[in-house]
Structures are given as C-alpha cells and as structure tokens.
Design an enzyme around this catalytic site. Structure first.
Site, PDB file in Angstrom:
ATOM      1  N   HIS A 167      -2.177  -6.712 -12.630  1.00  0.00           N
ATOM      2  CA  HIS A 167      -1.436  -5.656 -11.922  1.00  0.00           C
ATOM      3  C   HIS A 167      -1.127  -4.507 -12.889  1.00  0.00           C
ATOM      4  O   HIS A 167      -1.383  -3.342 -12.588  1.00  0.00           O
ATOM      5  CB  HIS A 167      -0.134  -6.232 -11.341  1.00  0.00           C
ATOM      6  CG  HIS A 167       0.756  -5.209 -10.700  1.00  0.00           C
ATOM      7  ND1 HIS A 167       0.895  -5.098  -9.338  1.00  0.00           N
ATOM      8  CD2 HIS A 167       1.540  -4.237 -11.240  1.00  0.00           C
ATOM      9  CE1 HIS A 167       1.725  -4.092  -9.078  1.00  0.00           C
ATOM     10  NE2 HIS A 167       2.133  -3.563 -10.214  1.00  0.00           N
ATOM     11  N   GLU A 168      -0.592  -4.860 -14.034  1.00  0.00           N
ATOM     12  CA  GLU A 168      -0.152  -3.824 -14.972  1.00  0.00           C
ATOM     13  C   GLU A 168      -1.333  -3.052 -15.560  1.00  0.00           C
ATOM     14  O   GLU A 168      -1.288  -1.832 -15.675  1.00  0.00           O
ATOM     15  CB  GLU A 168       0.699  -4.445 -16.084  1.00  0.00           C
ATOM     16  CG  GLU A 168       2.028  -5.011 -15.585  1.00  0.00           C
ATOM     17  CD  GLU A 168       2.919  -3.959 -14.928  1.00  0.00           C
ATOM     18  OE1 GLU A 168       2.847  -2.789 -15.334  1.00  0.00           O
ATOM     19  OE2 GLU A 168       3.666  -4.306 -14.008  1.00  0.00           O
ATOM     20  N   HIS A 171      -2.556  -0.338 -13.374  1.00  0.00           N
ATOM     21  CA  HIS A 171      -1.843   0.947 -13.461  1.00  0.00           C
ATOM     22  C   HIS A 171      -2.541   1.844 -14.492  1.00  0.00           C
ATOM     23  O   HIS A 171      -2.607   3.062 -14.330  1.00  0.00           O
ATOM     24  CB  HIS A 171      -0.385   0.741 -13.857  1.00  0.00           C
ATOM     25  CG  HIS A 171       0.497   0.327 -12.708  1.00  0.00           C
ATOM     26  ND1 HIS A 171       0.584   1.042 -11.541  1.00  0.00           N
ATOM     27  CD2 HIS A 171       1.332  -0.736 -12.555  1.00  0.00           C
ATOM     28  CE1 HIS A 171       1.434   0.454 -10.713  1.00  0.00           C
ATOM     29  NE2 HIS A 171       1.903  -0.636 -11.300  1.00  0.00           N
ATOM     30  N   GLU A 191       0.964   1.620  -6.556  1.00  0.00           N
ATOM     31  CA  GLU A 191       1.421   0.235  -6.574  1.00  0.00           C
ATOM     32  C   GLU A 191       0.426  -0.693  -5.874  1.00  0.00           C
ATOM     33  O   GLU A 191       0.131  -1.790  -6.343  1.00  0.00           O
ATOM     34  CB  GLU A 191       2.782   0.119  -5.879  1.00  0.00           C
ATOM     35  CG  GLU A 191       3.950   0.214  -6.809  1.00  0.00           C
ATOM     36  CD  GLU A 191       3.808  -0.726  -7.993  1.00  0.00           C
ATOM     37  OE1 GLU A 191       3.522  -1.919  -7.793  1.00  0.00           O
ATOM     38  OE2 GLU A 191       3.981  -0.259  -9.122  1.00  0.00           O
ATOM     39  N   HIS A 265       7.162   0.333  -4.269  1.00  0.00           N
ATOM     40  CA  HIS A 265       6.997  -1.112  -4.076  1.00  0.00           C
ATOM     41  C   HIS A 265       7.294  -1.545  -2.638  1.00  0.00           C
ATOM     42  O   HIS A 265       6.947  -2.646  -2.249  1.00  0.00           O
ATOM     43  CB  HIS A 265       7.918  -1.900  -5.004  1.00  0.00           C
ATOM     44  CG  HIS A 265       7.632  -1.714  -6.450  1.00  0.00           C
ATOM     45  ND1 HIS A 265       8.314  -0.817  -7.227  1.00  0.00           N
ATOM     46  CD2 HIS A 265       6.735  -2.305  -7.264  1.00  0.00           C
ATOM     47  CE1 HIS A 265       7.858  -0.867  -8.468  1.00  0.00           C
ATOM     48  NE2 HIS A 265       6.889  -1.762  -8.518  1.00  0.00           N
TER      49      HIS A 265
HETATM   50 ZN   LIG Z   1       3.307  -1.895 -10.441  1.00  0.00          ZN
END
Ligand SMILES: [Zn+2]
Length: 342
Positions: A167-168, A171, A191, A265
């Site tokens: 996930h990170e 980004h 997100e 989010h």
């Molecule tokens: Zn995130």
C-alpha cells in the site's frame, strides 16, 4: 516534494487515543503515535508550501535494490543498515519481513505490470523497522518506508502484513505517475490505488485470485484485542470494523456515501469496490493491468468520472491486444455504474 502517507488513518488513531483508557487499555502508544504523526504531517505541509508543491517527482535511477534499517526505537529513520540486497537473513524477524515485503512489491510491479521499481528507473527501496516506541503506524515519507512495532495489544508489528508495505510503496508509484492530489476525489483515488495494488501483492504472495481473497486491508496487523477485524474491506466498504477501540468503519461503498471534500480513506471505498467488482469478473492480475494503465493516464486533479472513462478505454485497448477478455470495457463500466460513479 511529496506528502507523508500513514497506513492507519488519523481518525482511527485519534479514536484509540481518546477511548483506550476507559476500555482498560494503555492509551499512551496511540497518544504518542498521534503526536508523532501530527508533527510529521505538519513539517510536510510546511515544506510542501515552501516548495510550491510539485506533484510529480523526477526519477532517481538505481538497481531496485533493498536496504533495511533498524531505527533502534529512535524517532529517526536510517539509523543502522542491517540488511542489503542479497544479504542473508538477520536476527530481527521484522527486518526480514520488511525485506521480503519490499521484494514482493517490487516483483509484482516488475513481473505483472512491467515496472522497474517505484519510479520505473530502479529506485532503491529503503525500509525502516523498530521506528519509535510502540509506534502504532507505518508510513511512506516520499523517500522511504517506515514500520512501527505497534503496541502489541491493538496493533502488531506493521511488517506482519504485506498489504502495509505494498500500500505504502504504491503511494510512491502514484507520486511518480498520475501525481494525484491528496484531497477530495483525487485524494480518494490516491488512497484507492494503494489499496488496489496492495491487495494485488497480498494475493500474489498468498497465491489466491479474486474469488478466494478476503479483500480485507490490514487484517494481519490486528493484535489479539482486535483479532478478526481489519482496517478496510474492499468488497464491502464500511464493514471492516465496529468495536469500542476503533469505532465504526465509516467507508463509503458507493456515491450515496460520498462525503464532499471528505477524508480520502473514507471516499476511497467507492473506487476500491469498483476495482473489486472488476477483479471478480476479469481475475485479479488482468484487472490490475487495466487499472495500472488507468493510473498511468490520470492527472493530478482527475475526478472519479475521469477514472471511470479512462479505465473503460484502457480495458478496451488491452482487450484489442488480447491481454484481457473481449468485454472488459463493459465490465469496467458496469463496476463504476454499480458504485454510482457513472
Ligand atoms: Zn494510504
């Protein structure tokens, strides 16, 4: 210049910090986490304002190799290098898990999407473990990946779930491609793409496809107190958790739950579910290819309807080239229709 992306959203950390004591739990780890996150966020905002916020970051050519640092429970990154690319496993299980998670994410982008590390130029992947004290979060600061140990009661070590790392790092990919702004609809898509490719990496590691996957985000970083809960559900946004410690999952599942200008989010649930509906029909990796080509064709202030249009267009192009099923464009349109975007 980029902004810092935290794995556990501020509204969850704040809820824990406020309610832990009356539930008989130690409130200090969450309170410390909230303070540390706020300070990070603030310094990012200041430097972004000073730099005039450029959405796109120039690539930094490298070999896509990994470097894992042990931050020795300091509130600093890059403290001691403990494992480099190709080095044997070390004593710290979380350092090895971070090494494996970064590797799985890099491999997914290379093998499934044809991308050379985060910036498509072999950017070195920097990971940090044992950051801070019982730090209840993980984040990407625009340059490196940072994992906390968790407090051991509510959250475990954040290297435990490959979702976190994937996930990170995504980004980072978004920062090098569409450069989606982190507000309102572009923020929700920023997100969502992280959850989308995060879940794809999770499925690759666990060798499951769309129909067998639980579509939960972060379920493996929940400690005993919250066993069975998760941070988000891509299949059924709004159902990931409901308990006194975390509060109730506020995610929108379709446009009826959309909050104008709301937390990325929360609104990301709409786009997450559109991907889930696509993946159920096309299979996870074909869906990932369609959505990745979509990300490559979006721009910083793109809206949900732009995403829907470009996604169907990219599905059609991939279908024409025999990379996905013939009716992929219709599948994509139906998915965005189901969540109320078109
Ligand atoms: Zn995130």
């Amino acid at each position: 210049m980029s902004h810092v992306c935290f794995y556990v959203p501020a509204h969850i950390i704040d809820h824990i910090a406020k309610n832990a004591r009356q539930l008989g739990l130690d409130p200090e780890p969450a309170q410390r986490t909230a303070v540390a996150d706020r300070a990070q966020r603030q310094s990012r905002n200041d430097s972004a304002a000073a730099a005039g916020f450029a959405a796109l970051t120039p690539p930094r050519p490298g070999k896509g190799d990994r470097q894992i640092f042990d931050d020795e429970n300091q509130w600093n990154v890059g403290v001691t290098l403990v494992r480099g690319e190709g080095d044997a496993a070390v004593a710290g299980a979380n350092a090895n898990a971070a090494y494996d998670g970064l590797g799985a994410t890099r491999d997914f982008y290379r093998d499934i999407l044809g991308r050379d590390s985060i910036d498509n130029a072999g950017l070195t992947l920097l990971g940090n473990v044992n950051y801070g004290v019982q730090y209840d979060n993980a984040f990407w600061d625009g340059t490196e990946m940072v994992f906390g140990n968790g407090d051991g009661v509510i959250f475990t070590d954040f290297t435990k779930d490959v979702d976190v790392c994937a996930h990170e790092l995504t980004h980072g990919v978004t920062q090098y491609t569409a450069g989606l702004y982190y507000t309102d609809q572009p923020g929700a898509m920023n997100e969502a793409f992280s959850d989308i490719f995060g879940s794809c990496v999770d499925q690759m590691v666990h060798k499951v496809d769309a129909g067998e996957h639980n579509w939960l985000i972060g379920e493996e970083v929940m400690a005993d107190q919250l066993y069975g809960e998760a941070i988000r559900s891509m299949a059924h946004p709004g159902t990931a958790y409901d308990n006194p410690v975390l509060g109730r999952d506020p995610q929108a599942a379709d446009m009826s739950g959309y909050v104008p200008g709301g937390d990325p989010h929360v609104n990301s649930g709409i786009i997450n579910r559109a991907f889930y509906l696509t993946a159920i029909e096309l299979g996870t990796f074909p869906a990932a290819r369609v959505w990745f080509n979509t990300l490559l064709n979006l721009w910083p202030n793109a809206q949900f309807a732009d995403c829907a249009y470009i996604c169907a267009e990219q599905a059609r192009i991939l279908a024409r080239d025999g990379k996905v099923g013939r009716n992929a464009a219709q599948t994509v349109r139906a998915a965005f229709h189901e969540v109320g975007v078109v």
